[in-house]
Design an enzyme around this catalytic site. Sequence first.
Site, PDB file in Angstrom:
ATOM      1  N   ASP A 158      22.550  51.234  94.372  1.00 53.13           N
ATOM      2  CA  ASP A 158      23.741  50.398  94.527  1.00 53.13           C
ATOM      3  C   ASP A 158      23.612  49.166  93.632  1.00 53.13           C
ATOM      4  O   ASP A 158      23.929  48.039  94.024  1.00 53.13           O
ATOM      5  CB  ASP A 158      23.956  49.994  95.997  1.00 53.13           C
ATOM      6  CG  ASP A 158      25.347  49.412  96.252  1.00 53.13           C
ATOM      7  OD1 ASP A 158      26.171  49.422  95.318  1.00 53.13           O
ATOM      8  OD2 ASP A 158      25.600  48.937  97.372  1.00 53.13           O
TER       9      ASP A 158
ATOM     10  N   HIS B  88      26.160  40.621  89.385  1.00 53.81           N
ATOM     11  CA  HIS B  88      27.136  39.531  89.268  1.00 53.81           C
ATOM     12  C   HIS B  88      26.475  38.389  88.509  1.00 53.81           C
ATOM     13  O   HIS B  88      25.262  38.385  88.289  1.00 53.81           O
ATOM     14  CB  HIS B  88      27.585  39.055  90.649  1.00 53.81           C
ATOM     15  CG  HIS B  88      28.314  40.081  91.440  1.00 53.81           C
ATOM     16  ND1 HIS B  88      29.606  40.477  91.160  1.00 53.81           N
ATOM     17  CD2 HIS B  88      27.918  40.829  92.504  1.00 53.81           C
ATOM     18  CE1 HIS B  88      29.982  41.405  92.019  1.00 53.81           C
ATOM     19  NE2 HIS B  88      28.979  41.647  92.847  1.00 53.81           N
TER      20      HIS B  88
ATOM     21  N   LYS C  55      35.394  58.483  95.392  1.00 54.83           N
ATOM     22  CA  LYS C  55      34.836  57.404  96.218  1.00 54.83           C
ATOM     23  C   LYS C  55      35.941  56.741  97.030  1.00 54.83           C
ATOM     24  O   LYS C  55      36.960  56.313  96.497  1.00 54.83           O
ATOM     25  CB  LYS C  55      34.165  56.364  95.313  1.00 54.83           C
ATOM     26  CG  LYS C  55      33.619  55.122  96.033  1.00 54.83           C
ATOM     27  CD  LYS C  55      32.393  55.449  96.867  1.00 54.83           C
ATOM     28  CE  LYS C  55      31.820  54.205  97.547  1.00 54.83           C
ATOM     29  NZ  LYS C  55      31.169  53.276  96.620  1.00 54.83           N
TER      30      LYS C  55
ATOM     31  N   HIS D 237      26.943  50.274  89.571  1.00 54.80           N
ATOM     32  CA  HIS D 237      28.177  49.577  89.190  1.00 54.80           C
ATOM     33  C   HIS D 237      27.917  48.885  87.852  1.00 54.80           C
ATOM     34  O   HIS D 237      27.322  47.808  87.822  1.00 54.80           O
ATOM     35  CB  HIS D 237      28.555  48.533  90.249  1.00 54.80           C
ATOM     36  CG  HIS D 237      28.827  49.095  91.604  1.00 54.80           C
ATOM     37  ND1 HIS D 237      30.094  49.431  92.030  1.00 54.80           N
ATOM     38  CD2 HIS D 237      27.996  49.371  92.640  1.00 54.80           C
ATOM     39  CE1 HIS D 237      30.029  49.896  93.277  1.00 54.80           C
ATOM     40  NE2 HIS D 237      28.762  49.862  93.670  1.00 54.80           N
ATOM     41  N   PHE D 238      28.346  49.507  86.759  1.00 56.76           N
ATOM     42  CA  PHE D 238      28.076  48.933  85.435  1.00 56.76           C
ATOM     43  C   PHE D 238      29.178  47.978  84.959  1.00 56.76           C
ATOM     44  O   PHE D 238      29.087  47.425  83.876  1.00 56.76           O
ATOM     45  CB  PHE D 238      27.824  50.037  84.417  1.00 56.76           C
ATOM     46  CG  PHE D 238      26.420  50.596  84.469  1.00 56.76           C
ATOM     47  CD1 PHE D 238      25.469  50.058  85.311  1.00 56.76           C
ATOM     48  CD2 PHE D 238      26.055  51.666  83.664  1.00 56.76           C
ATOM     49  CE1 PHE D 238      24.176  50.561  85.359  1.00 56.76           C
ATOM     50  CE2 PHE D 238      24.762  52.175  83.704  1.00 56.76           C
ATOM     51  CZ  PHE D 238      23.816  51.629  84.552  1.00 56.76           C
ATOM     52  N   ARG D 239      30.230  47.789  85.753  1.00 54.42           N
ATOM     53  CA  ARG D 239      31.248  46.747  85.516  1.00 54.42           C
ATOM     54  C   ARG D 239      32.003  46.905  84.198  1.00 54.42           C
ATOM     55  O   ARG D 239      32.647  45.956  83.746  1.00 54.42           O
ATOM     56  CB  ARG D 239      30.589  45.349  85.541  1.00 54.42           C
ATOM     57  CG  ARG D 239      29.683  45.064  86.721  1.00 54.42           C
ATOM     58  CD  ARG D 239      30.410  45.148  88.033  1.00 54.42           C
ATOM     59  NE  ARG D 239      29.600  44.652  89.157  1.00 54.42           N
ATOM     60  CZ  ARG D 239      29.842  44.927  90.421  1.00 54.42           C
ATOM     61  NH1 ARG D 239      30.861  45.708  90.751  1.00 54.42           N
ATOM     62  NH2 ARG D 239      29.093  44.441  91.382  1.00 54.42           N
TER      63      ARG D 239
ATOM     64  N   HIS E 133      24.338  55.899  92.339  1.00 55.58           N
ATOM     65  CA  HIS E 133      25.188  54.793  92.803  1.00 55.58           C
ATOM     66  C   HIS E 133      24.918  53.532  91.982  1.00 55.58           C
ATOM     67  O   HIS E 133      24.090  52.695  92.348  1.00 55.58           O
ATOM     68  CB  HIS E 133      24.904  54.534  94.286  1.00 55.58           C
ATOM     69  CG  HIS E 133      25.891  53.637  94.948  1.00 55.58           C
ATOM     70  ND1 HIS E 133      26.156  53.700  96.295  1.00 55.58           N
ATOM     71  CD2 HIS E 133      26.683  52.636  94.485  1.00 55.58           C
ATOM     72  CE1 HIS E 133      27.065  52.794  96.623  1.00 55.58           C
ATOM     73  NE2 HIS E 133      27.394  52.120  95.526  1.00 55.58           N
TER      74      HIS E 133
END
Length: 425
Positions: free
Chosen positions: A295, A299, A139, A57-59, A55
């Site tokens: 997760d 940001h 997802k 989030h590499f954006r 899980h």
Amino acid sequence: MDLCLKNCKLVPENRECSIGIEDGKIVSITKIAPKSEEKIDIKGKIVLPGLIDSHVHFRDPGFPEKETFKTGSVAAACGGFTTVLDMPNTNPPTNTKKAFLEKLKIAEKKSVVDFGLHAGVDDINEIKKISELKPASFKIYMDLINDEDLLNIFTEIKGVPEDHLISVHAEDMDTVKECTDKMKQNSRINPEIYADARPPLAEDIAVLKATSLAKQLNSSIHICHVSTKKSLDIIQEAKGENCRVTSEITPHHLFLDASYFKKCGNFAKTNPPLRDKKYTLGINELEKIDVIGTDHAPHTISEKEKVVWEAPSGIPNLETTLPLLLTKVTENKMVLEDIKRLLCEKPAEIFNLKNKGKIAEGMDADFVVVDMKKEGIINPDKFKTKAKYSPFKGFKVKGMPVMTVVRGNVVMKDGEVFENSGKIV
């Protein structure tokens, strides 16, 4: 033989051995070091299977100021992770075959660790097309869709030829909307109000809906970032009724509670939010949980410094997770076998990563070497991720990753990361 790692300590066997590697695979585990082109002396340190983060989030694409596949995978290598599975909420979202293939190209070009991709769902006509590309899962963000759409998506995924896993962000849309609207009418804008905007009830309702649908359709589902005792009880009950459901917990839901909103402000803001202590899960519940997923959701600091309703949710965790867990091992609150199960064996099993998760002949030569005596203090300024913040800032840790090996290639040693081409899993 290409490489030999000698004087490795394996657990739970607690014995020293040498691991022979050829063409990126483990070919021997012996007491005496075999002849090889290169030898690395591990000097009796513990060698675990390379960690799998199911899980992240590499954006990438869309938000390079937050993270890229390069910076995210470098952070992963520093944290002892050799495989990552990236979530679909990029720009464009990974919810079409075209977008999926484009993100694969980005990952192949940039990632220094192995990788897989979760697929998003928007147009249900794309589900069959994406399914042919073998996503890690489909997802579903339940906080963004109504019950009718949820049923249609579950049904459509069940209708494709192979049995695809559905990963679920379990927060009920109607409950979240009602409670968020109520909190926004309040004149308070302190970050801790966010916990009431997305209450435990929203998660509990969503988990009950998801497991009920899974039982009805005989679908395989994975509940992401479980954060309440009630949700875990619902999952355990569903398992007892032969529901094919697995669960994940994050480091922040495991080690933090809602009091960190006062200490850290929006830097502790995440979905689902940190819970009041009466709802939280802890080390004692880990035996009921299937995996730990970071997760990792980076940001920019400027975004995080906005008022609570505008600041985005997410915590960067790739470089903090293993030291936090190893610290619990040194405190005798966990054992290393827990880490192997939660971050190696079970993720490999759930997400069908056949050559990952174990140190055995024929498996990929993925390892993390840990120094159980090495101490430090979590300092976000030294992170490799672009997100230089953490609610774990200042935490003292004992036990740290000192080497990461991906398919026989050393990609991290003592905090220095080397070039490597990660492969799709």
